[in-house]
Scaffold this active site. Structure first.
Site, PDB file in Angstrom:
ATOM      1  N   ARG A  62      13.675  22.912  26.593  1.00  0.00           N
ATOM      2  CA  ARG A  62      13.119  22.181  25.457  1.00  0.00           C
ATOM      3  C   ARG A  62      12.050  23.058  24.800  1.00  0.00           C
ATOM      4  O   ARG A  62      10.861  22.958  25.093  1.00  0.00           O
ATOM      5  CB  ARG A  62      12.494  20.856  25.930  1.00  0.00           C
ATOM      6  CG  ARG A  62      13.442  19.915  26.631  1.00  0.00           C
ATOM      7  CD  ARG A  62      14.596  19.459  25.763  1.00  0.00           C
ATOM      8  NE  ARG A  62      14.231  18.491  24.750  1.00  0.00           N
ATOM      9  CZ  ARG A  62      14.126  17.173  24.956  1.00  0.00           C
ATOM     10  NH1 ARG A  62      14.324  16.666  26.168  1.00  0.00           N
ATOM     11  NH2 ARG A  62      13.830  16.362  23.977  1.00  0.00           N
ATOM     12  N   SER A  84      19.201  16.212  22.792  1.00  0.00           N
ATOM     13  CA  SER A  84      18.453  15.645  21.671  1.00  0.00           C
ATOM     14  C   SER A  84      19.377  15.262  20.517  1.00  0.00           C
ATOM     15  O   SER A  84      19.208  14.199  19.908  1.00  0.00           O
ATOM     16  CB  SER A  84      17.401  16.643  21.178  1.00  0.00           C
ATOM     17  OG  SER A  84      16.387  16.819  22.152  1.00  0.00           O
ATOM     18  N   GLN A  86      15.975  24.524  19.915  1.00  0.00           N
ATOM     19  CA  GLN A  86      16.261  23.203  19.337  1.00  0.00           C
ATOM     20  C   GLN A  86      17.674  23.106  18.782  1.00  0.00           C
ATOM     21  O   GLN A  86      18.337  22.084  18.909  1.00  0.00           O
ATOM     22  CB  GLN A  86      15.258  22.889  18.228  1.00  0.00           C
ATOM     23  CG  GLN A  86      13.916  22.407  18.749  1.00  0.00           C
ATOM     24  CD  GLN A  86      12.970  22.060  17.623  1.00  0.00           C
ATOM     25  OE1 GLN A  86      13.157  22.487  16.482  1.00  0.00           O
ATOM     26  NE2 GLN A  86      11.940  21.289  17.922  1.00  0.00           N
TER      27      GLN A  86
END
Length: 377
Positions: free
Chosen positions: A122, A133, A127
Site C-alpha cells: 500500500r 482497493s 496505487q
C-alpha cells in the site's frame, strides 16, 4: 513471452482478468497473448474483440496453462492446475497466502513464481496496481445499492402533497476504501449518513463526503504503515460495541466493511444489536465470506433475523463486472508493465523492485516472502 489468460471457474464469476484494450497494450509491448474461448462473455467482451486486439483464442484450457510463461487471472487456481504449469513460469492472481498453505507449497514444489494480488504494497507508487482497493471501491458502491433494494422505504427526504418523508439513516462502520465509497454513494442518494472508524485520522474524510463521524473514545488507536486500522484490545472493542449500539438501533441501513487480510474479521454487530433494529431495516456485511462482522450473517446468502434483512452475498464487485474487469485488468497490466524488460520483451522478477518484493510469494522453488514462509514452516 506467452501470456495466458484462462476463464474464471468460480460459480457466478463474470469478471475477467484482462480486457481487450489491455490485451492490445500487452501485444504492442511484444507479448504473445492467449485467452481461453469465452473469457470475457460475462462482462460483455466477445472473443472477436480479443482477436482484434491481437490475442489468440484457444479452446483448450490445459494447453494455455501448460504453455504460458505468465498466467494472469482473478481467482486462485486448484492444486491440479498448478501441476499443469511449467517450471519457471509466473502466476498472478489472488492467492490468500495467509490461509492457503497447501496452495503455496504446490507453487513452490512446481517451481512457479507466484504473485499474490492481495500482497501489493500500500504505497503511492503501487496505487495503480492495488486490486484490493480498486475492487473495494466498487464494493462500497454496490453494497449501498443492494441495501436500497431490500429497504421498504426510499433514502432521500421527499416533500409531497401526501406528506413529508424523512430521509433514511445509513450507518457505515469502517471508513476505508469501501466505506468511503459507500458514504459517498448513500449521500448522493439523499440519505442521512453516519460513519465510524477506529482511526480518528479518517474523520475529516468522512465529513468531506457529507457524513457525520460518530465519536467514540477508544483511547489510543492508530493505523499501520499500510493504512490499515490497528487491531483493538478487547477493552477497546467493547467500548466500540457499546458506542455503536444506539446508532445501529436508529439506523435504517447498516453497512460493515471491516475486513482484516489474513485474519478473521471482528464482530461489529451482535445479535442483541440486530434485535434492537427496526423491522424492515437492512444490514450489509461486507466480510461475511471470511467470517463476518455481523452475528447472524451467512456467507453468500441474504437472510432475515428478527425482521432485519442481513445481506452477506459477497463478491460485491462482480455485480458491476464490466467496470470491475476494467479496473482489475488495469491493475494487472500495470503490474506486468512494472516488471517488463523492453529489450527482452518479457516480464522479469527483480527483487530490487520494492513492489515485487512484497507480492512475490514463491520463486525458484522457494517461499521467498518472509512473512508467509514463517507461517508455513
Amino acid at each position: 513471452m506467452l501470456l495466458g489468460i484462462p476463464k474464471e471457474l468460480a460459480s457466478g464469476e463474470n469478471r475477467v482478468a484482462i480486457i481487450p484494450s489491455d490485451a492490445k497494450k500487452l501485444v504492442r509491448a511484444g507479448a504473445v497473448v492467449q485467452i481461453e474461448a469465452g473469457l470475457g462473455l460475462g462482462s460483455g467482451f466477445s472473443d472477436q474483440e480479443y482477436v482484434d486486439a491481437g490475442a489468440t483464442v484457444v479452446e483448450d484450457r490445459a494447453a494455455i496453462l501448460s504453455a504460458a510463461d505468465v498466467v494472469l487471472r482473478i481467482g486462485k487456481p486448484s492444486i491440479d492446475e498448478i501441476k499443469q504449469l511449467k517450471a519457471g513460469c509466473i502466476h498472478v492472481s489472488y492467492l490468500d497466502p495467509f490461509n492457503e498453505h497447501e496452495l503455496i507449497k504446490a507453487f513452490r514444489d512446481q517451481q512457479v513464481t507466484a504473485i499474490s494480488m492481495e500482497m501489493i504494497p500500500r504505497s503511492t507508487r503501487s496505487q495503480k496496481m492495488d486490486a484490493l482497493s480498486s475492487q473495494a471501491s466498487l464494493a462500497g458502491y454496490v453494497m449501498v445499492l443492494i441495501a436500497t433494494t431490500k429497504l421498504p422505504r426510499i433514502l432521500p427526504m421527499m416533500m409531497t402533497p401526501a406528506g413529508t418523508l424523512k430521509p433514511a439513516t445509513v450507518f457505515i462502520i469502517g471508513a476505508g476504501v469501501a466505506g468511503l465509497q459507500a458514504i459517498a454513494t448513500a449521500k448522493r442518494l439523499g440519505a442521512k449518513v453516519v460513519a465510524f472508524d477506529t482511526r480518528d485520522v479518517v474523520a475529516e474524510q468522512v465529513r468531506s463526503l457529507g457524513g457525520k463521524f460518530l465519536e467514540i473514545d477508544l483511547g489510543e488507536t492508530g493505523q499501520t504503515k499500510d493504512g490499515y486500522a490497528v487491531e483493538l484490545t478487547e477493552e477497546q472493542r467493547q467500548l466500540q460495541l457499546e458506542g455503536q449500539k444506539k446508532q445501529i438501533a436508529e439506523s435504517d441501513i447498516v453497512i460493515t466493511t471491516a475486513q482484516v487480510f489474513g485474519r478473521k474479521p471482528p464482530v461489529l454487530v451482535t445479535k442483541d444489536m440486530v434485535a434492537g433494529m427496526k423491522p424492515g431495516s437492512v444490514i450489509v456485511d461486507m466480510a461475511a465470506e471470511t467470517g463476518g462482522n455481523v452475528e447472524g450473517s451467512v456467507a453468500g446468502e441474504t437472510v432475515e433475523v428478527d425482521g432485519v434483512t442481513i445481506v452477506g452475498n459477497g463478491n460485491w464487485a462482480n455485480y458491476v463486472s464490466r467496470d470491475a474487469s476494467q479496473m482489475y485488468s488495469s491493475n494487472l497490466f500495470n503490474l506486468v508493465d512494472e516488471g517488463w524488460d523492453k529489450d527482452k520483451q518479457a516480464m522479469v522478477i527483480d527483487f530490487e523492485n520494492d513492489i515485487l518484493q512484497g507480492c512475490v510469494i514463491t520463486h525458484g522453488g522457494e517461499i521467498v516472502n518472509d512473512t508467509i514462509n514463517n507461517l508455513i514452516k
